[in-house]
Design a protein around this motif. Structure first.
Motif, mmCIF file in Angstrom:
data_model
loop_
_atom_site.group_PDB
_atom_site.id
_atom_site.type_symbol
_atom_site.label_atom_id
_atom_site.label_comp_id
_atom_site.label_asym_id
_atom_site.label_seq_id
_atom_site.Cartn_x
_atom_site.Cartn_y
_atom_site.Cartn_z
ATOM 1 N N PRO A 38 110.724 30.916 79.997
ATOM 2 C CA PRO A 38 109.850 32.101 79.439
ATOM 3 C C PRO A 38 109.105 31.278 78.156
ATOM 4 C CG PRO A 38 112.245 32.389 79.883
ATOM 5 C CD PRO A 38 111.862 31.102 80.216
ATOM 6 N N TYR A 39 107.834 31.921 77.990
ATOM 7 C CA TYR A 39 106.955 31.693 77.122
ATOM 8 C C TYR A 39 106.434 32.668 76.291
ATOM 9 C CZ TYR A 39 103.073 32.959 80.242
ATOM 10 O OH TYR A 39 102.337 33.429 81.011
ATOM 11 N N LYS A 40 105.670 32.382 75.095
ATOM 12 C CA LYS A 40 104.847 33.119 74.217
ATOM 13 C C LYS A 40 103.400 32.596 74.225
ATOM 14 C CE LYS A 40 108.500 35.109 71.472
ATOM 15 N NZ LYS A 40 108.972 35.325 69.888
ATOM 16 N N LEU A 41 102.479 33.306 73.657
ATOM 17 C CA LEU A 41 101.344 32.868 73.285
ATOM 18 C C LEU A 41 101.102 33.055 71.994
ATOM 19 C CD1 LEU A 41 99.029 34.906 75.866
ATOM 20 C CD2 LEU A 41 100.165 32.420 76.174
ATOM 21 N N ARG A 42 100.699 31.810 71.292
ATOM 22 C CA ARG A 42 100.251 31.748 69.916
ATOM 23 C C ARG A 42 98.804 31.729 69.683
ATOM 24 N NH1 ARG A 42 102.956 27.315 67.016
ATOM 25 N NH2 ARG A 42 104.711 28.528 66.888
ATOM 26 N N ILE A 43 98.370 32.812 69.383
ATOM 27 C CA ILE A 43 96.982 33.082 69.227
ATOM 28 C C ILE A 43 96.360 33.328 68.064
ATOM 29 C CG2 ILE A 43 94.788 34.869 70.171
ATOM 30 C CD1 ILE A 43 97.269 36.017 71.870
ATOM 31 N N GLU A 44 95.423 32.181 67.775
ATOM 32 C CA GLU A 44 94.417 31.978 66.590
ATOM 33 C C GLU A 44 93.418 33.261 66.674
ATOM 34 O OE1 GLU A 44 92.327 29.174 63.430
ATOM 35 O OE2 GLU A 44 93.153 28.289 65.420
ATOM 36 N N TRP A 45 93.364 34.005 65.877
ATOM 37 C CA TRP A 45 92.054 34.857 65.694
ATOM 38 C C TRP A 45 91.219 34.652 64.344
ATOM 39 C CZ3 TRP A 45 91.281 37.723 70.095
ATOM 40 C CH2 TRP A 45 92.719 38.176 70.783
ATOM 41 N N PRO A 46 90.135 35.167 64.373
ATOM 42 C CA PRO A 46 89.402 34.825 63.018
ATOM 43 C C PRO A 46 90.044 34.954 61.588
ATOM 44 C CG PRO A 46 88.057 35.728 64.693
ATOM 45 C CD PRO A 46 89.008 35.652 65.358
ATOM 46 N N ASP A 47 90.851 35.928 61.750
ATOM 47 C CA ASP A 47 91.705 36.646 60.583
ATOM 48 C C ASP A 47 93.218 36.609 60.753
ATOM 49 O OD1 ASP A 47 91.710 38.614 62.469
ATOM 50 O OD2 ASP A 47 90.971 40.149 61.006
ATOM 51 N N ALA A 48 93.694 36.093 61.888
ATOM 52 C CA ALA A 48 95.246 36.173 61.875
ATOM 53 C C ALA A 48 95.563 35.230 62.954
ATOM 54 C CB ALA A 48 95.466 37.825 62.071
ATOM 55 N N ILE A 49 96.963 35.131 62.903
ATOM 56 C CA ILE A 49 97.593 34.400 63.995
ATOM 57 C C ILE A 49 98.757 35.333 64.522
ATOM 58 C CG2 ILE A 49 99.122 32.408 64.640
ATOM 59 C CD1 ILE A 49 97.708 30.537 62.555
ATOM 60 N N GLN A 50 98.720 35.501 65.851
ATOM 61 C CA GLN A 50 99.693 36.172 66.530
ATOM 62 C C GLN A 50 100.214 35.556 67.490
ATOM 63 O OE1 GLN A 50 97.356 39.115 69.436
ATOM 64 N NE2 GLN A 50 99.056 40.311 69.753
ATOM 65 N N GLU A 51 101.833 36.028 67.561
ATOM 66 C CA GLU A 51 102.540 35.504 68.404
ATOM 67 C C GLU A 51 103.041 36.670 69.494
ATOM 68 O OE1 GLU A 51 106.020 33.034 67.648
ATOM 69 O OE2 GLU A 51 104.513 31.438 66.678
ATOM 70 N N THR A 52 102.851 36.475 70.571
ATOM 71 C CA THR A 52 103.236 37.675 71.764
ATOM 72 C C THR A 52 103.616 37.024 72.846
ATOM 73 O OG1 THR A 52 102.619 39.931 72.439
ATOM 74 C CG2 THR A 52 100.850 38.209 72.237
ATOM 75 N N GLU A 53 104.253 37.747 73.777
ATOM 76 C CA GLU A 53 104.451 37.499 75.333
ATOM 77 C C GLU A 53 103.061 37.768 76.050
ATOM 78 O OE1 GLU A 53 108.247 37.837 73.270
ATOM 79 O OE2 GLU A 53 106.446 39.154 73.290
ATOM 80 N N ASP A 54 102.891 37.270 77.092
ATOM 81 C CA ASP A 54 101.835 37.425 77.836
ATOM 82 C C ASP A 54 102.071 38.577 78.942
ATOM 83 O OD1 ASP A 54 99.711 37.006 79.547
ATOM 84 O OD2 ASP A 54 100.097 35.196 80.296
ATOM 85 N N PRO A 55 101.176 39.606 78.781
ATOM 86 C CA PRO A 55 101.455 40.799 79.890
ATOM 87 C C PRO A 55 101.227 40.365 80.986
ATOM 88 C CG PRO A 55 99.774 41.087 77.997
ATOM 89 C CD PRO A 55 100.108 39.749 77.935
ATOM 90 N N TYR A 56 100.690 39.176 81.562
ATOM 91 C CA TYR A 56 100.533 38.748 82.818
ATOM 92 C C TYR A 56 101.724 37.848 83.251
ATOM 93 C CZ TYR A 56 96.320 41.386 82.168
ATOM 94 O OH TYR A 56 95.428 42.395 81.742
ATOM 95 N N SER A 57 102.535 37.801 82.644
ATOM 96 C CA SER A 57 103.940 37.011 82.816
ATOM 97 C C SER A 57 105.017 37.697 83.427
ATOM 98 C CB SER A 57 104.480 36.253 81.729
ATOM 99 O OG SER A 57 104.982 37.039 80.609
ATOM 100 N N TYR A 58 104.494 39.275 83.755
ATOM 101 C CA TYR A 58 105.786 39.935 84.187
ATOM 102 C C TYR A 58 105.520 40.461 85.656
ATOM 103 C CZ TYR A 58 107.232 40.410 79.470
ATOM 104 O OH TYR A 58 107.771 40.287 78.029
ATOM 105 N N PRO A 59 106.515 40.347 86.252
ATOM 106 C CA PRO A 59 106.594 40.852 87.701
ATOM 107 C C PRO A 59 106.413 42.164 88.060
ATOM 108 C CG PRO A 59 108.852 40.984 87.099
ATOM 109 C CD PRO A 59 107.954 40.392 85.985
ATOM 110 N N PRO A 60 105.950 42.980 89.112
ATOM 111 C CA PRO A 60 105.974 44.319 89.326
ATOM 112 C C PRO A 60 106.798 45.169 88.855
ATOM 113 C CG PRO A 60 105.237 42.960 91.348
ATOM 114 C CD PRO A 60 105.735 42.059 90.375
ATOM 115 N N LEU A 61 106.621 46.287 88.188
ATOM 116 C CA LEU A 61 107.580 46.884 87.197
ATOM 117 C C LEU A 61 108.210 47.979 88.177
ATOM 118 C CD1 LEU A 61 105.743 46.757 83.998
ATOM 119 C CD2 LEU A 61 107.322 45.119 84.800
#
Length: 735
Positions: A85-108
């Motif tokens: 299981p993983y998360k994404l650490r995203i560097e934006w111009p004004d912030a750093i965001q940590e979140t799960e990847d929406p495309y890591s989930y199976p059909p719901l």
């Protein structure tokens, strides 16, 4: 098989990457998210505007890979060491965001959900489609899903992704035409819509969610993620009592309200009351006047206030004009705590053509008929639901159940039933398509109503349904088992038109229209009727109810009081629109308010007192309740005295122990010693006289009377009565 690193990074199809960044790719999960190639694992993400992206382990926060930009539009990719299981650490111009990847989930959505949606038998759409806050693998977020079988691509857009349709394209579950996506870390309160490409790749206007459970108030049009937290109800005893009263034999007196114009706060920009304020002011008012139910003009979300809610687009969302869904639930709960039922007007007949709504939702006639001879109401400039589609029938039935089950509403009054039953409704020759047998009956609507009412009665034992049906369609309130449509009540539009026509005439001419007041009893027990004096009678230049009455100011008021007495004395449940209970002098204006200042004038306060007392007598007297629905409880005491314009109704309880004589004199001439035949001797006590001074009358009239053996009107006994001018008098047999 040997994989080249460059191929793995790009998903091996350059054209797919370009389609993805162009917002044209219909299967984003085939490229985005984590993919396994032998013993190699690659993660790809689409994050326009991101400066850098790292993949980190969810549990430890350890960096697994720094993703590389593989497309200038914001696609990043990289090899990761293991499929944990993983998360994404995203560097934006004004912030750093940590979140799960929406495309890591199976059909719901489960296969059963998809099957039931396709069949039109999924009755929990409000908790399945739309935006549902939930937890998946310990991660809070929102599952979005929408029916759009003919779209090439569907995305979720909102404040959370800058309304950019490239960022969150959805997965298609082709067997049901449902698109879905789980977006982690979202919560309720966020605004959203769906962005679609039609089958030809054309970008459509962003659509509001058809199953949104909360929406922005007009003129804004976004859907809002609603909370999934259940409301804490306090009405279990009320629901149980209503479930036991399935026959609805008792008194039913309905106060019809347009919430936006019941009271406005002039000092605050002429605003309407919110749900909490309505619970504090409307509920006690209705209880004080003795009404048993509040009926609200449609409170489903609607774009145009001037439609009064009858052109709704949010069939699962209470309008944001009065507050949140939680506030609406609180209002219902308060009604029930005070012993007041709630009826909602509900509109399954048609919907408006707004481009952000249901019209050609996925680029095709999805909710509506494609042929305008079936799918367009020229009277209202609206589109007609295609009840031949399982998914559309299921959508509407799930909407009905949303209000009855999740909001504990007591009844639905179904609007414009006649327009649904006839294929040629308001259409000229050549403008409609016959049914499969060549007839004008809309067989799909008939089946829909039977199915709707069967489901409601099976799943919601506390609830009932009312049809606004203005024709002589047989068996509207017969059970489905007996070949009827299954409604519990039908508005008696014929009675309303006939009696209003009569009381609008100058009394000197009423003898020529005498039958208008008695005709309704010829068919009174062919259906289970409600007598409606609704909003439709006091708008569009028709004037107020008081304004319809002839004569000078005093006679107008007396006429109105006498008419109300006749209405409450006549078999049938009662419905009265707001403002009519105080004798409002002007017709209803949805941008204004009831003219409450009239209550400073005794004659208008008297009308209000009369409605209160009529409701109290109705609630107490078994004789006035039993014959609402049973012919054996009613007789005409006087039906043919056209010359004097006098009517007499004799109503009797089921056990024959209680009698009520209701006498109406519809001329401005008192009738002295008017003799009426009655079934029993003894004292007949006056319990209400619409000419009493407390109501604004002259206080003339009948004291208690004694019936003696003197045959009259086919009865062995009779009483001599003094009937006031323009009045209705109620007399109870005391023995």
């Amino acid at each position: 098989m040997r994989y080249e690193r460059a191929d793995l990074m790009t998903g091996m199809v350059q054209e797919g990457l370009q389609a993805l960044v162009d917002g044209r790719h219909g299967d984003p999960f085939s490229i985005l998210g984590r993919h396994q190639y032998g013993d190699l694992t690659v993660v790809r993400v689409l994050l326009p505007g991101a400066l850098s992206v790292a993949v980190i382990e969810s549990e430890t926060g350890k960096v697994m890979a720094e993703l590389e930009p593989i497309h200038e539009a914001g696609i990043f990719a990289g090899l990761v060491g293991s499929p944990v299981p993983y998360k994404l650490r995203i560097e934006w111009p004004d912030a750093i965001q940590e979140t799960e990847d929406p495309y890591s989930y199976p059909p719901l959505l489960g296969e059963l959900d998809l099957h039931l949606i396709s069949q039109g038998t999924h009755y929990e759409l409000g908790r399945t489609l739309g935006a549902i806050p939930m937890e998946i693998d310990g991660v809070d977020g929102v599952r979005f899903s929408v029916w759009a079988p003919n779209a090439q691509r569907v995305s979720v857009v909102g404040d959370f992704n800058a309304w950019d349709g490239r960022r969150n394209p959805m997965r298609l579950r082709a067997q049901a035409g449902i698109w879905e996506l789980f977006i982690p870390r979202l919560t309720h309160g966020e605004r959203y819509k769906f962005e679609l490409l039609d089958a030809h790749g054309n970008l459509l206007p962003q659509r509001a969610d058809p199953v949104a459970r909360s929406s922005e108030a007009s003129p804004s049009t976004a859907s809002i993620i609603a909370s999934s937290k259940p409301f804490r109800w306090n009405d279990a005893d009320w629901l149980a009592s209503q479930a036991k009263d399935r026959t609805r034999e008792g008194a039913m007196s309905v106060y019809e309200v347009h919430l936006g114009s019941w009271v406005r706060i002039a000092e605050e920009g002429n605003r309407s009351l919110d749900w909490v304020e309505l619970s504090q002011r409307l509920v006690p008012y209705v209880k004080k006047l003795g009404f048993t139910h509040i009926e609200m003009l449609p409170i489903m979300e609607h774009p145009f206030g001037g439609s009064w809610g009858y052109q709704p687009l949010g069939l699962f969302a209470p309008t944001g004009r009065h507050g949140t869904p939680e506030d609406f639930a609180y209002f219902i709960d308060r009604c029930h705590e005070e012993g007041i039922g709630v009826i909602l007007d509900w509109v399954p007949a048609h919907f408006p053509t707004d481009v952000w709504g249901l019209a050609r939702f996925d680029g095709t006639a999805l909710y509506e008929h494609a042929d305008p001879r079936e799918g367009f109401h020229k009277d209202w400039n609206t589109l007609i639901y295609n009840l031949g589609r399982n998914e559309v029938k299921g959508f509407l039935i799930a909407s009905a159940l949303e209000w009855l089950e999740h909001f504990h509403v007591d009844a639905l009054r179904v609007d414009a039933v006649a327009s649904m039953l006839y294929r040629d409704y308001s259409r000229n020759e050549g403008e409609w398509i016959p049914n499969q047998y060549g007839g004008r009956e809309n067989l799909e609507s008939v089946e829909f109503f039977k199915h709707l009412n069967s489901i409601i009665h099976d799943r919601c034992p506390h609830a009932f349904t009312v049809a606004e049906e203005s024709t002589a369609w047989p068996g509207v309130t017969n059970s489905v088992e007996n070949g009827g449509l299954g409604f519990d009540f039908k508005w008696n539009m014929g009675w309303m038109h006939d009696t209003l026509h009569y009381v609008s005439d100058d009394p000197v001419y009423r003898k020529y229209e005498h039958g208008s007041m008695t005709f309704g009893m010829i068919y009174a027990y062919s259906e289970r009727f409600m007598l409606p004096i609704s909003h439709d009678e006091v708008v569009h230049g028709k004037g107020s109810l008081l304004g319809k009455m002839p004569g000078d100011a005093w006679q107008k008021l007396a006429n109105l009081r006498a008419y109300y007495g006749f209405m409450w004395g006549h078999p049938g449940k009662k419905l009265l629109f707001m403002g009519c209970e105080i004798g409002q002098e002007t017709e209803w204006n949805h941008d204004g308010s009831v003219v409450w200042d009239l209550l400073d004038r005794p004659e208008h306060a008297g009308i209000q007192f009369l409605i209160r007392d009529l409701n109290q007598i109705y609630a107490k007297e078994p004789a006035l309740q039993f014959s609402d629905l049973h012919a054996e409880g009613f007789q005409w005491a006087v039906a043919d005295d056209a010359e004097n314009s006098v009517y007499g109704m004799l109503r009797t309880s089921e056990d024959r122990s209680s009698h009520m004589l209701v006498m109406s004199n519809m001329t401005p001439v008192p009738r002295y010693g008017y003799r009426v035949g009655v079934p029993d001797e003894g004292r007949w006590e006056v319990v209400l006289n619409t000419d009493a001074s407390i109501y604004g009358g002259t206080n003339f009239g009948q004291m208690d009377a004694w019936a003696h053996r003197s045959p009259e009107h086919g009865k062995p006994f009779s009483v001599a009565l003094d009937l006031p001018a323009l009045s209705t008098v109620f007399l109870r047999w005391r023995g």
